[in-house]
Design a protein around this motif. Structure first.
Motif, PDB file in Angstrom:
ATOM      1  N   ALA A 301       0.828  -1.213   0.000  1.00  9.00           N
ATOM      2  CA  ALA A 301       0.000   0.000   0.000  1.00  9.00           C
ATOM      3  C   ALA A 301       0.858   1.257   0.000  1.00  9.00           C
ATOM      4  O   ALA A 301       0.540   2.231  -0.692  1.00  9.00           O
ATOM      5  CB  ALA A 301      -0.920  -0.012   1.218  1.00  9.00           C
ATOM      6  N   ASP A 305       0.897   3.850  -3.058  1.00  6.21           N
ATOM      7  CA  ASP A 305       0.415   5.195  -2.741  1.00  6.21           C
ATOM      8  C   ASP A 305       1.370   6.271  -3.235  1.00  6.21           C
ATOM      9  O   ASP A 305       0.958   7.397  -3.504  1.00  6.21           O
ATOM     10  CB  ASP A 305       0.221   5.321  -1.227  1.00  6.21           C
ATOM     11  CG  ASP A 305      -0.337   6.672  -0.828  1.00  6.21           C
ATOM     12  OD1 ASP A 305      -1.364   7.085  -1.404  1.00  6.21           O
ATOM     13  OD2 ASP A 305       0.255   7.316   0.055  1.00  6.21           O
ATOM     14  N   GLN A 306       2.648   5.924  -3.388  1.00  2.00           N
ATOM     15  CA  GLN A 306       3.661   6.932  -3.717  1.00  2.00           C
ATOM     16  C   GLN A 306       4.120   6.902  -5.167  1.00  2.00           C
ATOM     17  O   GLN A 306       4.778   7.836  -5.623  1.00  2.00           O
ATOM     18  CB  GLN A 306       4.881   6.757  -2.801  1.00  2.00           C
ATOM     19  CG  GLN A 306       4.564   6.962  -1.325  1.00  2.00           C
ATOM     20  CD  GLN A 306       5.804   6.918  -0.460  1.00  2.00           C
ATOM     21  OE1 GLN A 306       6.803   7.543  -0.764  1.00  2.00           O
ATOM     22  NE2 GLN A 306       5.744   6.166   0.630  1.00  2.00           N
ATOM     23  N   ARG A 378      -4.361   7.634   2.651  1.00  3.10           N
ATOM     24  CA  ARG A 378      -4.918   6.739   1.637  1.00  3.10           C
ATOM     25  C   ARG A 378      -4.357   5.330   1.775  1.00  3.10           C
ATOM     26  O   ARG A 378      -5.099   4.342   1.684  1.00  3.10           O
ATOM     27  CB  ARG A 378      -4.632   7.289   0.243  1.00  3.10           C
ATOM     28  CG  ARG A 378      -5.208   6.426  -0.880  1.00  3.10           C
ATOM     29  CD  ARG A 378      -4.975   7.061  -2.228  1.00  3.10           C
ATOM     30  NE  ARG A 378      -5.425   6.193  -3.307  1.00  3.10           N
ATOM     31  CZ  ARG A 378      -5.347   6.495  -4.604  1.00  3.10           C
ATOM     32  NH1 ARG A 378      -4.847   7.670  -4.975  1.00  3.10           N
ATOM     33  NH2 ARG A 378      -5.774   5.657  -5.511  1.00  3.10           N
ATOM     34  N   ALA A 379      -3.036   5.238   2.009  1.00  4.96           N
ATOM     35  CA  ALA A 379      -2.424   3.925   2.217  1.00  4.96           C
ATOM     36  C   ALA A 379      -2.959   3.277   3.485  1.00  4.96           C
ATOM     37  O   ALA A 379      -3.214   2.065   3.526  1.00  4.96           O
ATOM     38  CB  ALA A 379      -0.903   4.055   2.287  1.00  4.96           C
ATOM     39  N   GLU A 382      -6.276   1.783   2.796  1.00  3.86           N
ATOM     40  CA  GLU A 382      -6.136   0.555   2.003  1.00  3.86           C
ATOM     41  C   GLU A 382      -5.751  -0.626   2.898  1.00  3.86           C
ATOM     42  O   GLU A 382      -6.324  -1.724   2.791  1.00  3.86           O
ATOM     43  CB  GLU A 382      -5.070   0.751   0.927  1.00  3.86           C
ATOM     44  CG  GLU A 382      -4.673  -0.510   0.179  1.00  3.86           C
ATOM     45  CD  GLU A 382      -5.485  -0.779  -1.074  1.00  3.86           C
ATOM     46  OE1 GLU A 382      -5.366  -1.887  -1.617  1.00  3.86           O
ATOM     47  OE2 GLU A 382      -6.233   0.111  -1.511  1.00  3.86           O
ATOM     48  N   PRO A 394     -10.323   3.916   0.798  1.00  3.95           N
ATOM     49  CA  PRO A 394      -9.056   4.328   0.200  1.00  3.95           C
ATOM     50  C   PRO A 394      -9.205   5.018  -1.154  1.00  3.95           C
ATOM     51  O   PRO A 394      -8.276   4.999  -1.971  1.00  3.95           O
ATOM     52  CB  PRO A 394      -8.325   2.989   0.047  1.00  3.95           C
ATOM     53  CG  PRO A 394      -9.428   2.021  -0.220  1.00  3.95           C
ATOM     54  CD  PRO A 394     -10.616   2.498   0.556  1.00  3.95           C
TER      55      PRO A 394
END
Length: 418
Positions: A301, A305-306, A378-379, A382, A394
């Motif tokens: 995650a 996310d990045q 967000r991560a 998730e 998420p």
């Protein structure tokens, strides 16, 4: 959701569809086999309720659901209810009260019933020895195993094996083959699509309707394969270094593919929503996927996310190749077991997360606030979704109307976009 009918005049409980027709005034209902057993009933020999999915209802409090997840991982095998309560931040007395109120059993009774039911399935489906089955099911000794089976099924393990039916045994040309039961509807195609979109190269693959992955048990490698079985079960093929504690491997595999909870209330809530109602009507069997391990899904995650999707997949593949444990001789693109926190302590992107986990400063669970200490929101959402939180989101966009069932809504939206 499956409910079980217990007949006071016979002392037997049955699953839905059993041919027995007792008088209504003699029948009590239970949501779990464990609750019927705690009340003194034994399983029907005709309908064999231990062979269906005994999932906890999604209307149970989140504390109870989190406790069930910890029991599934084996926390009560070597410790007691006090340790379980401490892990959840409540007293053992409060936890027992919550379990009795919502499930009809104590945590210990729930765990004991799960062990016995899993052992009964192994007696039916496999040719493992009685001793292997005892330890595979989480029992501490053969004496404990025999006593539990006699108390719950009123027969010894050997007598129970002699009763298995001709079609029970699953033929295996390699590995241990078991059924993973579920209550329909269940959408395996949707589950495969989701897992394929999140697969870590070298560790997981989804090909031809079969999900495969490497695992590590006390440093020894293994491989799991999950595919479609019948109308009410998937088929798990497990290639493992030993059988001790295999019950928890099977339970974790079931959680991974969303079989640990039947989302009855969540589905009803979303069906009434103007946006999600048509999605639920088209695919009523969508479930929320779980995770094999909290650290693995957290690393995935954070990376996803990045980085953009393709870059994230490449980065995860590189992490596995550089830091993972090689598992030679496998097919389907499987090459490594996923690295642990200590191995990734100096890795790019995920080093801070790995160090916090390796040092014991954080326990990865379904609490977004806890997860947000080591990753962006967000991560964290998730990871919470994959670890069993029912209200994780998420995705971008407004979602307040979907509470408290946003996790299932998020999976519907993600599957719809694949």
């Amino acid at each position: 959701m499956t409910t079980y009918s217990a007949v006071r005049t016979t002392g037997i409980y049955c699953r839905p569809g059993c041919g027995a027709k007792p008088l209504a005034e003699n029948v009590s209902t239970f949501e779990l086999p464990a609750a019927a057993e705690a009340a003194g009933y034994r399983a029907c020999l005709r309908c064999r309720p231990y062979r269906v999915a005994g999932t906890v209802a999604d209307e149970a409090p989140e504390l109870v659901c989190r406790a069930v997840q910890l029991i599934i991982t084996g926390l009560l095998d070597e410790s007691g209810e006090e340790a379980l309560g401490e892990r959840l931040g409540v007293s053992a007395r409060h936890l027992r009260r919550m379990f009795n109120e919502h499930l009809g059993v104590t945590p210990d009774q729930f765990a004991r019933s799960r062990r016995a039911h899993f052992a009964r399935r192994l007696l039916d489906d496999t040719d493992l020895s009685i001793a292997d089955i005892a330890f595979a099911s989480g029992f501490g000794s053969l004496r404990q195993f025999n006593r539990a089976m006699r108390e719950i099924f009123r027969a010894s393990p050997r007598e129970l094996r002699d009763r298995r039916r001709r079609g029970d045994r699953l033929a295996a040309d390699g590995g241990l083959v078991l059924r993973l039961p579920f209550t329909p509807p269940y959408d395996w195609e949707a589950m495969c699509a989701f897992l394929r979109s999140r697969a870590i190269p070298g560790v997981e693959s989804v090909e031809g309707g079969v999900y495969r992955r490497t695992i590590s048990l006390d440093g020894e490698p293994g491989v799991l394969e999950v595919g479609q079985g019948g109308d009410d079960h998937l088929i798990l093929r497990a290639h493992l270094p030993y059988w001790e504690g295999v019950m928890h491997v099977v339970d974790r595999a079931a959680c991974l593919v969303g079989l640990d909870c039947e989302p009855v209330r969540a589905r009803e809530h979303l069906a009434a929503d103007p946006e999600f109602g048509p999605l639920v009507a088209a695919r009523p069997g969508v479930r929320v996927p779980g995770a094999w391990g909290p650290f693995e899904v957290a690393v995935s995650a954070v990376v996803r996310d990045q980085l953009p999707p393709e870059d994230a997949t490449d980065a995860l593949h590189k992490l596995v190749e550089v830091y993972g444990v090689p598992v030679p001789g496998l097919a389907h693109g499987l090459t490594h077991a996923f690295p642990g926190p200590a191995a990734l302590a100096d890795a790019e992107l995920v080093g801070p997360l790995a160090r916090e986990v390796a040092d014991g400063n954080i326990v990865l669970d379904g609490e977004v606030k806890t997860l947000a200490r080591v990753m962006r929101k967000r991560a964290a959402e998730e990871v919470a979704l994959r670890l069993g939180a029912r209200d994780a989101w998420p995705l971008p966009g407004a979602s307040e109307r979907l509470r408290p069932w946003r996790s299932l809504a998020a999976v519907y939206q993600l599957v719809n976009e694949l």
